[in-house]
Design a protein around this motif. Structure first.
Motif: not given
Length: 466
Positions: A179-185, A383-388, A429-433
């Motif tokens: 999920g969002m953990a993949a975006l952590n820098r 804004n929670l971004g794209v979900v998974w 907000t969030r985006i899913h699929n």
């Protein structure tokens, strides 16, 4: 460490956020996912029990004890009572055709108008609500002091992967999705401005240039007593037309901006016009962006809510063209992130609340509540971004990795965040699929539902280029 041995101090920043809470303004939020297809309720309940072990805070209560000269609130795992998945048949109140918004308004009406007693109740509660023969609402009701998107991803990914394996006998390919953990820098921690400089800037901004009375709030012609008319309107919009989405993101690319910058510009344009038409102040608005600190600074693994905020004051932009307005929010956001203003804000609140712990928690709340509620804010955005998100060439796309589990698909997502007494309008907000979900909240004492719906319609029309 076994979950049963979990014990962690309450994050002081989370306690600061709790200080805006009172009986008329509970910090009780909910998110619901709509499932279509066959659901094995018993298997989902088992997967729920297993997934909760990853986040023992969700099965804890708040306990305050004195340690030395400080009163320290702590999350303590409940060894005797399990945080069970609640399973409920709600087909009698679903309606035909099923309207998830109408259902949510009725089902959550009382639940979101009362405070969660964190000393006796779990801060995170899930329910599986059956609304048709092959349709379900997976409901998450929670208190923000323990919850952020990273914890939610950890729980939900394990829940869906565990459920999928139970009903199909095989582990899904997406079972380890971060999920969002993949975006952590990792390794790119931001060095924030000094505390002295931060304090000077904030005092000048909040108490001098933009204090209460100078910042415009959203016009509300029918204000009533907030102590009597409790609760919030939760109204959402969904944009899933490919052409409309392409137009939205082309506008952000053209301005080298993000969706956040565009949404703030749209809010500035639509709300200033709304205020102007209602003959009230529309020149100076304060906006707040909720930010995640994971990957930007080092936080304890058991931090309550790893979030902070950035302030944006827009003055004199009411009639500005959209592209320059987008770039104003873009440049302001970049500058604050570069200087670590959200990190320093989080740290400052931790220090202040930590020092005040010489007093019991109830007394601290009485002191902090008027301070927290004295800062005016017109509009907030989370804004929670794209979900998974599905990644291509190391970059996230608008596609989602997890679309369902077993024989059900996730067909809809809806959230309703709590607000504060000095805040009139908010958006999550969030985006899913490849579906953009816009979840708006507004006070019931300030607005009647048709007024909120009109503001939402204007916002969406402006976002789509109207």
């Amino acid at each position: 460490m076994k979950p049963e041995d979990f014990e962690a101090p309450l994050d002081p920043f989370s306690e600061y956020a709790m200080s805006v809470e009172n009986d008329a303004y509970p910090k009780t939020d909910f998110t619901q996912l709509q499932f279509k297809g066959k659901v094995d309720a018993a298997a989902l309940a088992e997967a729920h029990d297993e997934a909760l072990r990853l986040v023992p805070m969700f099965s804890s209560h708040l306990v305050e004890s004195r340690r030395g000269m400080f009163y320290q609130p702590r999350w303590v795992f409940d060894r005797e009572v399990k945080n069970r998945l609640r399973i409920e048949d709600c087909r009698h109140m679903a309606g035909d055709p099923f309207d998830p918004m109408d259902f949510s308004t009725r089902y959550y009406a009382l639940r979101t108008r009362r405070r969660i007693d964190l000393t006796r109740e779990f801060p995170f509660n899930c329910s599986l609500l059956r609304v048709a023969d092959d349709e379900y609402i997976f409901s998450i009701l929670y208190h923000h002091s323990c919850m952020d998107a990273l914890k939610a991803y950890r729980y939900l990914t394990r829940l869906f992967a565990g459920y999928h394996e139970k009903v199909t006998g095989s582990r899904p390919e997406w079972g380890e999705s971060q999920g969002m953990a993949a975006l952590n820098r990792k390794g790119e921690m931001v060095k924030p401005v000094s505390m002295a400089r931060f304090a000077r800037e904030q005092l000048a901004d909040v108490w001098w240039r933009n204090r209460s009375g100078k910042v415009s709030n959203v016009a509300c012609p029918n204000r009533r007593d907030y102590r009597e008319v409790r609760g919030r309107h939760s109204i959402r919009a969904v944009i899933d037309d490919p052409a409309a989405l392409d137009q939205i993101f082309e506008r952000t690319r053209r301005n080298e901006a993000t969706l956040n910058d565009l949404l703030f510009a749209v809010a500035r344009r639509s709300l200033s016009r709304w205020n102007e038409e209602h003959d009230v102040s529309h020149d100076r608005f304060r906006f707040m962006l909720i930010t995640s600190l994971w990957g930007r600074t080092r936080l304890p693994e058991d931090a309550g809510a790893g979030v902070s905020g950035l302030n944006f004051v827009s003055a004199g932009h009411g009639h500005e063209d959209m592209d320059p307005l987008i770039r104003f929010f873009r440049d302001t956001r970049r500058d604050q992130l570069r200087r670590g203003i959200d990190i320093r804000f989080h740290d400052a609140m931790r220090r202040i609340v930590g020092a005040m712990r010489v007093f019991p928690m109830r007394r601290r709340a009485r002191v902090m509540n008027p301070i927290a509620n004295s800062i005016p804010c017109t509009f907030y955005l989370s804004n929670l971004g794209v979900v998974w998100p599905r990644f291509e060439n190391g970059r996230p796309t608008m596609d989602s990795e997890i679309l369902g589990a077993g024989d059900f698909m996730i067909s809809d997502i809806h959230s309703s965040a709590s607000i504060g007494r000095r805040l009139g309008f908010g958006l999550t907000t969030r985006i899913h699929n490849r579906r953009l979900y816009l979840n708006f909240v507004a006070d019931r004492f300030r607005f009647h539902k048709p007024e909120v719906q009109e503001m939402v319609d204007r916002f969406v029309n402006c976002l789509e280029g109207g």
